[in-house]
Scaffold this motif. Sequence first.
Motif, PDB file in Angstrom:
ATOM      1  N   GLU A 236       0.715  -1.250   0.063  1.00  0.00           N
ATOM      2  CA  GLU A 236       0.118  -0.098  -0.037  1.00  0.00           C
ATOM      3  C   GLU A 236       1.010   1.225  -0.065  1.00  0.00           C
ATOM      4  O   GLU A 236       1.891   1.284   0.665  1.00  0.00           O
ATOM      5  N   PHE A 237       0.469   2.147  -0.755  1.00  0.00           N
ATOM      6  CA  PHE A 237       1.124   3.661  -0.984  1.00  0.00           C
ATOM      7  C   PHE A 237       0.120   4.642  -0.489  1.00  0.00           C
ATOM      8  O   PHE A 237      -1.211   4.632  -1.005  1.00  0.00           O
ATOM      9  N   ASP A 238       0.585   5.455   0.226  1.00  0.00           N
ATOM     10  CA  ASP A 238      -0.350   6.770   0.175  1.00  0.00           C
ATOM     11  C   ASP A 238      -0.490   7.721  -0.774  1.00  0.00           C
ATOM     12  O   ASP A 238       0.182   8.863  -0.782  1.00  0.00           O
ATOM     13  N   ARG A 239      -0.695   7.215  -1.921  1.00  0.00           N
ATOM     14  CA  ARG A 239      -0.636   7.977  -3.384  1.00  0.00           C
ATOM     15  C   ARG A 239      -1.955   8.046  -4.068  1.00  0.00           C
ATOM     16  O   ARG A 239      -2.989   7.262  -3.814  1.00  0.00           O
ATOM     17  N   GLY A 240      -2.022   8.634  -5.168  1.00  0.00           N
ATOM     18  CA  GLY A 240      -3.028   8.555  -6.105  1.00  0.00           C
ATOM     19  C   GLY A 240      -2.762   7.805  -7.372  1.00  0.00           C
ATOM     20  O   GLY A 240      -1.967   7.183  -7.354  1.00  0.00           O
ATOM     21  N   HIS A 241      -3.531   7.854  -8.409  1.00  0.00           N
ATOM     22  CA  HIS A 241      -3.318   6.952  -9.489  1.00  0.00           C
ATOM     23  C   HIS A 241      -2.142   7.410 -10.526  1.00  0.00           C
ATOM     24  O   HIS A 241      -1.774   6.611 -11.168  1.00  0.00           O
ATOM     25  N   SER A 242      -1.561   8.628 -10.308  1.00  0.00           N
ATOM     26  CA  SER A 242      -0.480   9.050 -10.946  1.00  0.00           C
ATOM     27  C   SER A 242       0.833   8.357 -10.339  1.00  0.00           C
ATOM     28  O   SER A 242       2.120   9.122 -10.722  1.00  0.00           O
ATOM     29  N   LEU A 243       0.704   7.389  -9.357  1.00  0.00           N
ATOM     30  CA  LEU A 243       1.984   7.103  -8.687  1.00  0.00           C
ATOM     31  C   LEU A 243       3.236   6.291  -9.431  1.00  0.00           C
ATOM     32  O   LEU A 243       4.348   6.577  -9.061  1.00  0.00           O
ATOM     33  N   THR A 244       2.975   6.065 -10.880  1.00  0.00           N
ATOM     34  CA  THR A 244       4.183   5.818 -11.694  1.00  0.00           C
ATOM     35  C   THR A 244       4.918   6.781 -12.433  1.00  0.00           C
ATOM     36  O   THR A 244       5.842   6.567 -12.934  1.00  0.00           O
ATOM     37  N   ILE A 245       4.225   7.943 -12.291  1.00  0.00           N
ATOM     38  CA  ILE A 245       4.826   9.083 -13.144  1.00  0.00           C
ATOM     39  C   ILE A 245       5.091  10.382 -12.364  1.00  0.00           C
ATOM     40  O   ILE A 245       5.721  11.227 -13.054  1.00  0.00           O
ATOM     41  N   ASP A 246       4.628  10.395 -11.271  1.00  0.00           N
ATOM     42  CA  ASP A 246       4.686  11.800 -10.370  1.00  0.00           C
ATOM     43  C   ASP A 246       6.001  11.780  -9.827  1.00  0.00           C
ATOM     44  O   ASP A 246       7.065  10.925  -9.872  1.00  0.00           O
ATOM     45  N   SER A 247       6.225  12.751  -9.104  1.00  0.00           N
ATOM     46  CA  SER A 247       7.342  13.194  -8.314  1.00  0.00           C
ATOM     47  C   SER A 247       8.019  12.069  -7.224  1.00  0.00           C
ATOM     48  O   SER A 247       8.762  11.939  -7.106  1.00  0.00           O
ATOM     49  N   GLY A 248       7.018  11.100  -7.057  1.00  0.00           N
ATOM     50  CA  GLY A 248       7.180  10.051  -6.048  1.00  0.00           C
ATOM     51  C   GLY A 248       7.451   8.698  -6.616  1.00  0.00           C
ATOM     52  O   GLY A 248       7.575   7.672  -5.885  1.00  0.00           O
ATOM     53  N   TRP A 249       7.600   8.562  -7.872  1.00  0.00           N
ATOM     54  CA  TRP A 249       7.546   7.586  -8.766  1.00  0.00           C
ATOM     55  C   TRP A 249       8.601   6.426  -7.997  1.00  0.00           C
ATOM     56  O   TRP A 249       8.446   5.417  -8.062  1.00  0.00           O
ATOM     57  N   ARG A 250       9.875   7.053  -7.663  1.00  0.00           N
ATOM     58  CA  ARG A 250      10.930   6.365  -7.375  1.00  0.00           C
ATOM     59  C   ARG A 250      10.463   5.544  -5.904  1.00  0.00           C
ATOM     60  O   ARG A 250      11.279   4.353  -5.976  1.00  0.00           O
ATOM     61  N   ASP A 251       9.829   5.930  -5.123  1.00  0.00           N
ATOM     62  CA  ASP A 251       9.602   5.343  -3.993  1.00  0.00           C
ATOM     63  C   ASP A 251       8.682   4.092  -4.350  1.00  0.00           C
ATOM     64  O   ASP A 251       9.172   2.647  -3.918  1.00  0.00           O
ATOM     65  N   VAL A 252       7.899   3.856  -5.409  1.00  0.00           N
ATOM     66  CA  VAL A 252       7.038   2.825  -5.960  1.00  0.00           C
ATOM     67  C   VAL A 252       8.258   1.708  -6.594  1.00  0.00           C
ATOM     68  O   VAL A 252       7.841   0.747  -6.349  1.00  0.00           O
ATOM     69  N   ALA A 253       8.930   2.279  -7.324  1.00  0.00           N
ATOM     70  CA  ALA A 253       9.862   1.711  -8.237  1.00  0.00           C
ATOM     71  C   ALA A 253      10.794   0.701  -7.512  1.00  0.00           C
ATOM     72  O   ALA A 253      10.943  -0.438  -7.485  1.00  0.00           O
ATOM     73  N   ASP A 254      11.268   1.627  -6.081  1.00  0.00           N
ATOM     74  CA  ASP A 254      12.163   0.974  -5.233  1.00  0.00           C
ATOM     75  C   ASP A 254      11.506  -0.396  -4.755  1.00  0.00           C
ATOM     76  O   ASP A 254      12.250  -1.423  -4.260  1.00  0.00           O
ATOM     77  N   VAL A 255      10.352  -0.114  -4.323  1.00  0.00           N
ATOM     78  CA  VAL A 255       9.445  -1.341  -3.753  1.00  0.00           C
ATOM     79  C   VAL A 255       9.268  -2.478  -4.598  1.00  0.00           C
ATOM     80  O   VAL A 255       9.432  -3.788  -4.142  1.00  0.00           O
ATOM     81  N   CYS A 256       9.163  -2.091  -5.694  1.00  0.00           N
ATOM     82  CA  CYS A 256       8.841  -3.109  -6.626  1.00  0.00           C
ATOM     83  C   CYS A 256      10.073  -4.037  -7.045  1.00  0.00           C
ATOM     84  O   CYS A 256      10.307  -5.169  -6.854  1.00  0.00           O
ATOM     85  N   LEU A 257      11.544  -3.119  -6.921  1.00  0.00           N
ATOM     86  CA  LEU A 257      12.481  -3.814  -7.025  1.00  0.00           C
ATOM     87  C   LEU A 257      12.978  -4.697  -6.044  1.00  0.00           C
ATOM     88  O   LEU A 257      13.680  -5.742  -6.035  1.00  0.00           O
ATOM     89  N   ALA A 258      12.781  -4.253  -4.784  1.00  0.00           N
ATOM     90  CA  ALA A 258      13.075  -4.983  -3.305  1.00  0.00           C
ATOM     91  C   ALA A 258      12.064  -6.284  -3.529  1.00  0.00           C
ATOM     92  O   ALA A 258      12.749  -7.440  -3.194  1.00  0.00           O
ATOM     93  N   TRP A 259      10.991  -6.005  -3.830  1.00  0.00           N
ATOM     94  CA  TRP A 259       9.976  -7.563  -3.996  1.00  0.00           C
ATOM     95  C   TRP A 259      10.633  -8.405  -4.983  1.00  0.00           C
ATOM     96  O   TRP A 259      10.644  -9.658  -4.658  1.00  0.00           O
ATOM     97  N   LEU A 260      11.152  -7.977  -6.203  1.00  0.00           N
ATOM     98  CA  LEU A 260      11.634  -8.911  -7.096  1.00  0.00           C
ATOM     99  C   LEU A 260      12.959  -9.326  -6.665  1.00  0.00           C
ATOM    100  O   LEU A 260      13.230 -10.700  -6.819  1.00  0.00           O
ATOM    101  N   ASN A 261      13.827  -8.543  -5.850  1.00  0.00           N
ATOM    102  CA  ASN A 261      15.231  -9.342  -5.312  1.00  0.00           C
ATOM    103  C   ASN A 261      14.803 -10.349  -4.064  1.00  0.00           C
ATOM    104  O   ASN A 261      15.358 -11.166  -4.203  1.00  0.00           O
ATOM    105  N   LYS A 262      13.739  -9.908  -3.635  1.00  0.00           N
ATOM    106  CA  LYS A 262      13.123 -11.021  -2.456  1.00  0.00           C
ATOM    107  C   LYS A 262      12.937 -12.135  -2.809  1.00  0.00           C
ATOM    108  O   LYS A 262      13.007 -13.285  -2.293  1.00  0.00           O
ATOM    109  N   HIS A 263      12.445 -12.378  -4.191  1.00  0.00           N
ATOM    110  CA  HIS A 263      11.819 -13.682  -4.848  1.00  0.00           C
ATOM    111  C   HIS A 263      12.997 -14.016  -5.753  1.00  0.00           C
ATOM    112  O   HIS A 263      12.839 -15.112  -6.557  1.00  0.00           O
ATOM    113  N   GLY A 264      14.236 -13.511  -5.446  1.00  0.00           N
ATOM    114  CA  GLY A 264      15.240 -13.731  -6.354  1.00  0.00           C
ATOM    115  C   GLY A 264      15.009 -13.770  -7.838  1.00  0.00           C
ATOM    116  O   GLY A 264      15.566 -14.526  -8.729  1.00  0.00           O
ATOM    117  N   LEU A 265      14.427 -12.507  -8.440  1.00  0.00           N
ATOM    118  CA  LEU A 265      14.074 -12.203  -9.744  1.00  0.00           C
ATOM    119  C   LEU A 265      14.960 -10.990 -10.022  1.00  0.00           C
ATOM    120  O   LEU A 265      14.592 -10.539 -11.195  1.00  0.00           O
TER     121      LEU A 265
END
Length: 265
Positions: A236-265
């Motif tokens: 969950e993020f405290d964000r709106g629907h623009s979360l992939t393109i707005d100034s906070g996109w990196r926070d979302v991307a880092d969570v996605c990368l950490a999740w991939l790393n956790k799964h050895g991907l």
Amino acid sequence: MTSTKAPVVFIHGLWLHATSWTLWQELFAQTGYETFAPGWPGDADTVEACRADPDSIANHGIDDVTDHYAAFIGTLPARPIIIGHSFGGMIAEKLLGLDYGDAAIGIDAAQIKGVLPLPLSALRSTLPVFKNPANLHKAVSLTAKEFHYSFGNALSEEESDDLYEQWTIPAPAKPLFEAATANFTLHSPGKVNTKNEDRGPLLLTMGKQDHTVPEAITKSTVKQYKHSVAETDLEEFDRGHSLTIDSGWRDVADVCLAWLNKHGL
């Protein structure tokens, strides 16, 4: 040196151009992934060209888009990780359920068949399409004001307007009509194989401030996967629907990368 990581396919949602993933692609490339962000069928290579020819974008439904990306994935040397936003997230879920990827991430993904909640904010966000039934076979554009409500409500009006000018394109109305009738249609294209127990892991994200895909939709989506032992995670993020393109996109991307790393991907 050739990367041993799975390739990553990014799938945009309605009203955003594929190049809106550029910063994500650059970040993922820095961490060793080969990335791809093909547009939807009919999309031109640039935002400006899409705006100039909305008819080429019109009348492409969920199955058309799914088949389009499945065909692209078939050209890759290895099964990819599939990351989608909004309707792109729904397409990512469909492709994972059909075994086209090693894992998938649905960022504030559109509702799939079986999801019942339809909050008022989601209805208002899609009103530009549904206010005219004749839009079914057309491509519809948002105004800056409509974009601010449906995408940029958690942002300043200035930032929302900047994103609107930079990334928005006309979107086919057909997928929205298909999703709206999914629970009343026996063989709806909005159906996802949520019971696939052999699929790779799935991460779904939801935004507390998202008007287009409110939390209730994502929570209901997670419940659709309860009959599968395959892993389904929620972030969950405290964000709106623009979360992939707005100034906070990196926070979302880092969570996605950490999740991939956790799964050895």
